[in-house]
Design a protein around this motif. Structure first.
Motif, PDB file in Angstrom:
ATOM      1  N   SER A   1       0.846  -1.207   0.000  1.00 34.00           N
ATOM      2  CA  SER A   1       0.000   0.000   0.000  1.00 34.00           C
ATOM      3  C   SER A   1       0.876   1.250   0.000  1.00 34.00           C
ATOM      4  CB  SER A   1      -0.918   0.018   1.219  1.00 34.00           C
ATOM      5  OG  SER A   1      -1.762  -1.096   1.199  1.00 34.00           O
ATOM      6  N   PHE A   2       1.969   1.223   0.769  1.00 36.55           N
ATOM      7  CA  PHE A   2       2.905   2.355   0.842  1.00 36.55           C
ATOM      8  C   PHE A   2       3.462   2.665  -0.543  1.00 36.55           C
ATOM      9  CE2 PHE A   2       7.100   4.243   1.452  1.00 36.55           C
ATOM     10  CZ  PHE A   2       6.895   5.178   2.455  1.00 36.55           C
ATOM     11  N   GLU A   3       3.935   1.647  -1.242  1.00 34.45           N
ATOM     12  CA  GLU A   3       4.536   1.828  -2.570  1.00 34.45           C
ATOM     13  C   GLU A   3       3.518   2.344  -3.584  1.00 34.45           C
ATOM     14  OE1 GLU A   3       7.645   1.759  -3.257  1.00 34.45           O
ATOM     15  OE2 GLU A   3       8.240   0.990  -1.300  1.00 34.45           O
ATOM     16  N   ASN A   4       2.254   1.988  -3.402  1.00 33.13           N
ATOM     17  CA  ASN A   4       1.221   2.388  -4.361  1.00 33.13           C
ATOM     18  C   ASN A   4       0.659   3.780  -4.122  1.00 33.13           C
ATOM     19  OD1 ASN A   4       1.355   0.136  -5.968  1.00 33.13           O
ATOM     20  ND2 ASN A   4       0.021  -1.040  -4.609  1.00 33.13           N
ATOM     21  N   MET A   5       1.105   4.421  -3.068  1.00 35.16           N
ATOM     22  CA  MET A   5       0.581   5.767  -2.780  1.00 35.16           C
ATOM     23  C   MET A   5       1.500   6.851  -3.338  1.00 35.16           C
ATOM     24  SD  MET A   5      -0.912   5.388   1.067  1.00 35.16           S
ATOM     25  CE  MET A   5      -1.001   7.156   1.326  1.00 35.16           C
ATOM     26  N   ASP A   6       0.955   8.058  -3.490  1.00 35.83           N
ATOM     27  CA  ASP A   6       1.737   9.206  -3.950  1.00 35.83           C
ATOM     28  C   ASP A   6       2.783   9.545  -2.888  1.00 35.83           C
ATOM     29  OD1 ASP A   6       2.735  11.630  -4.722  1.00 35.83           O
ATOM     30  OD2 ASP A   6       0.820  12.709  -4.622  1.00 35.83           O
ATOM     31  N   GLU A   7       4.051   9.486  -3.271  1.00 36.85           N
ATOM     32  CA  GLU A   7       5.115   9.706  -2.278  1.00 36.85           C
ATOM     33  C   GLU A   7       5.144  11.155  -1.772  1.00 36.85           C
ATOM     34  OE1 GLU A   7       8.954   8.956  -3.993  1.00 36.85           O
ATOM     35  OE2 GLU A   7       8.852  10.735  -5.262  1.00 36.85           O
ATOM     36  N   ASN A   8       4.460  12.053  -2.493  1.00 39.36           N
ATOM     37  CA  ASN A   8       4.431  13.453  -2.056  1.00 39.36           C
ATOM     38  C   ASN A   8       3.193  13.801  -1.233  1.00 39.36           C
ATOM     39  OD1 ASN A   8       6.927  14.356  -3.084  1.00 39.36           O
ATOM     40  ND2 ASN A   8       6.044  14.160  -5.137  1.00 39.36           N
ATOM     41  N   LYS A   9       2.467  12.792  -0.818  1.00 36.79           N
ATOM     42  CA  LYS A   9       1.311  13.025   0.045  1.00 36.79           C
ATOM     43  C   LYS A   9       1.812  13.544   1.388  1.00 36.79           C
ATOM     44  CE  LYS A   9      -3.102  11.090   1.155  1.00 36.79           C
ATOM     45  NZ  LYS A   9      -3.736  12.338   0.820  1.00 36.79           N
ATOM     46  N   ILE A  10       1.156  14.604   1.878  1.00 34.49           N
ATOM     47  CA  ILE A  10       1.554  15.146   3.180  1.00 34.49           C
ATOM     48  C   ILE A  10       0.878  14.332   4.277  1.00 34.49           C
ATOM     49  CG2 ILE A  10       1.471  17.149   4.716  1.00 34.49           C
ATOM     50  CD1 ILE A  10       1.539  18.917   2.209  1.00 34.49           C
ATOM     51  N   ILE A  11       1.672  13.797   5.195  1.00 31.62           N
ATOM     52  CA  ILE A  11       1.131  13.003   6.305  1.00 31.62           C
ATOM     53  C   ILE A  11       0.981  13.891   7.557  1.00 31.62           C
ATOM     54  CG2 ILE A  11       1.372  10.898   7.707  1.00 31.62           C
ATOM     55  CD1 ILE A  11       0.980  10.364   4.670  1.00 31.62           C
ATOM     56  N   TYR A  12       2.021  14.662   7.888  1.00 38.39           N
ATOM     57  CA  TYR A  12       1.885  15.589   9.030  1.00 38.39           C
ATOM     58  C   TYR A  12       2.794  16.798   8.893  1.00 38.39           C
ATOM     59  CZ  TYR A  12       5.860  13.024  11.360  1.00 38.39           C
ATOM     60  OH  TYR A  12       7.046  12.414  11.693  1.00 38.39           O
ATOM     61  N   LYS A  13       2.463  17.822   9.694  1.00 36.38           N
ATOM     62  CA  LYS A  13       3.230  19.068   9.693  1.00 36.38           C
ATOM     63  C   LYS A  13       3.523  19.458  11.135  1.00 36.38           C
ATOM     64  CE  LYS A  13       1.257  21.217   5.563  1.00 36.38           C
ATOM     65  NZ  LYS A  13       0.387  22.306   5.078  1.00 36.38           N
ATOM     66  N   VAL A  14       4.709  20.001  11.345  1.00 41.54           N
ATOM     67  CA  VAL A  14       5.084  20.465  12.682  1.00 41.54           C
ATOM     68  C   VAL A  14       5.476  21.938  12.595  1.00 41.54           C
ATOM     69  CG1 VAL A  14       6.607  20.105  14.672  1.00 41.54           C
ATOM     70  CG2 VAL A  14       5.998  18.150  13.223  1.00 41.54           C
ATOM     71  N   GLN A  15       4.951  22.733  13.519  1.00 41.70           N
ATOM     72  CA  GLN A  15       5.402  24.114  13.674  1.00 41.70           C
ATOM     73  C   GLN A  15       6.095  24.181  15.028  1.00 41.70           C
ATOM     74  OE1 GLN A  15       1.499  26.210  13.622  1.00 41.70           O
ATOM     75  NE2 GLN A  15       2.495  27.341  11.985  1.00 41.70           N
ATOM     76  N   ALA A  16       7.169  24.947  15.127  1.00 41.24           N
ATOM     77  CA  ALA A  16       7.852  25.015  16.422  1.00 41.24           C
ATOM     78  C   ALA A  16       8.477  26.387  16.636  1.00 41.24           C
ATOM     79  CB  ALA A  16       8.915  23.935  16.508  1.00 41.24           C
ATOM     80  N   ILE A  17       8.669  26.695  17.898  1.00 38.65           N
ATOM     81  CA  ILE A  17       9.380  27.915  18.293  1.00 38.65           C
ATOM     82  C   ILE A  17      10.534  27.489  19.193  1.00 38.65           C
ATOM     83  CG2 ILE A  17       9.217  30.087  19.565  1.00 38.65           C
ATOM     84  CD1 ILE A  17       6.214  30.059  18.927  1.00 38.65           C
ATOM     85  N   PHE A  18      11.745  27.892  18.790  1.00 38.07           N
ATOM     86  CA  PHE A  18      12.952  27.577  19.572  1.00 38.07           C
ATOM     87  C   PHE A  18      13.515  28.901  20.098  1.00 38.07           C
ATOM     88  CE2 PHE A  18      13.281  24.252  16.017  1.00 38.07           C
ATOM     89  CZ  PHE A  18      12.646  23.267  16.753  1.00 38.07           C
ATOM     90  N   PRO A  19      13.032  29.348  21.247  1.00 34.66           N
ATOM     91  CA  PRO A  19      13.454  30.677  21.717  1.00 34.66           C
ATOM     92  C   PRO A  19      14.912  30.720  22.172  1.00 34.66           C
ATOM     93  CG  PRO A  19      11.817  29.714  23.211  1.00 34.66           C
ATOM     94  CD  PRO A  19      12.041  28.717  22.132  1.00 34.66           C
ATOM     95  N   VAL A  20      15.484  29.558  22.470  1.00 34.68           N
ATOM     96  CA  VAL A  20      16.908  29.492  22.839  1.00 34.68           C
ATOM     97  C   VAL A  20      17.569  28.462  21.928  1.00 34.68           C
ATOM     98  CG1 VAL A  20      16.550  30.148  25.251  1.00 34.68           C
ATOM     99  CG2 VAL A  20      16.465  27.726  24.630  1.00 34.68           C
ATOM    100  N   GLU A  21      18.876  28.451  21.981  1.00 33.41           N
ATOM    101  CA  GLU A  21      19.656  27.543  21.134  1.00 33.41           C
ATOM    102  C   GLU A  21      19.354  26.078  21.489  1.00 33.41           C
ATOM    103  OE1 GLU A  21      24.366  26.724  21.763  1.00 33.41           O
ATOM    104  OE2 GLU A  21      23.605  28.759  22.054  1.00 33.41           O
ATOM    105  N   GLN A  22      19.284  25.215  20.475  1.00 29.72           N
ATOM    106  CA  GLN A  22      19.030  23.794  20.711  1.00 29.72           C
ATOM    107  C   GLN A  22      20.182  23.210  21.515  1.00 29.72           C
ATOM    108  OE1 GLN A  22      16.941  21.400  18.172  1.00 29.72           O
ATOM    109  NE2 GLN A  22      16.837  22.799  16.437  1.00 29.72           N
ATOM    110  N   GLY A  23      19.851  22.423  22.508  1.00 31.48           N
ATOM    111  CA  GLY A  23      20.886  21.801  23.336  1.00 31.48           C
ATOM    112  C   GLY A  23      21.134  22.552  24.633  1.00 31.48           C
ATOM    113  N   LEU A  24      20.653  23.790  24.724  1.00 34.32           N
ATOM    114  CA  LEU A  24      20.854  24.558  25.958  1.00 34.32           C
ATOM    115  C   LEU A  24      20.062  23.931  27.096  1.00 34.32           C
ATOM    116  CD1 LEU A  24      22.076  27.505  26.829  1.00 34.32           C
ATOM    117  CD2 LEU A  24      19.649  28.044  27.014  1.00 34.32           C
TER     118      LEU A  24
END
Ligand code: PA5
Ligand code: NI
Length: 192
Positions: free
Chosen positions: A45-68
């Protein structure tokens, strides 16, 4: 004496109806089907689907540096409704790189399940719905699944030094899958 008080507008805004965030520092990421190899069980089923189909989206805010250490990040995910075979659309899922770091999730729109798995590969789920609140303890892998017919939207807040560790889930998955059986979501063990 002069005072030095200032009034500053928040740089970002959240829409409480759908959780979308707008503002100067919002980062947007889109996950297409092609970004999710080895996640879904039904390869045909995976192979037969449009590979450009959007499954999910994430929005994020990183107010400080990653890893801090000591900062917090904020995010909002939407998962579109749909299935691959009889398995619902879902996120990749991850442990945290700094494994002891926890996280809050809260449901905003639609219905779904938060799938959780400990280091011994015990998997369980919590129902997500508008207003549901989920504390994800450290050392617990987490994945979200849209079991409804509409978009599932949820918020998240996590420590800025947690980071994501996708490897274990990429290699071995969770020990259960959420499938639609007789029209209802059921948690099916993978025996893995
Ligand atoms: O930080 C989180 O746990 C979330 O913001 C997730 O990253 C988001 O829901 C997408 O899931 P994943 O990172 O497993 O692709
Ligand atoms: Ni996380």
């Amino acid at each position: 004496m002069t005072s030095h008080l200032s009034i500053i507008d928040a740089a970002n805004n959240v829409d409480f109806l759908n959780g979308s965030i707008t503002g100067k520092s919002v980062i947007n990421k889109t996950k297409y089907l092609k970004d999710l190899p080895n996640i879904f069980e039904d390869k045909i089923s995976f192979e037969n689907m449009d590979e450009n189909k959007i499954i999910y989206k994430v929005q994020a805010i990183f107010p400080v540096e990653q890893g801090l250490e000591g900062g917090l990040f904020y995010g909002r995910t939407i998962i579109y409704p749909g299935k691959i075979g009889n398995e619902y659309y879902m996120t990749k899922g991850h442990f945290h790189e700094k494994a002891d770091r926890g996280e809050f999730y809260w449901g905003i729109e639609g219905e779904g399940m938060l799938m959780l798995m400990d280091k011994n590969r015990n998997t369980w789920v919590e129902k997500m719905f508008p207003g549901s609140l989920h504390y994800i303890n450290g050392y617990i892998a987490h994945r979200t699944v849209n079991t409804g017919n509409t978009v599932l939207s949820f918020g998240a807040c996590w420590p800025s030094d947690a980071d994501h560790d996708y490897q274990e889930i990429m290699d071995n998955g969770f020990s259960a899958r959420l499938k639609e059986i007789n029209g209802k979501p059921q948690l099916i063990s993978t025996n893995k």
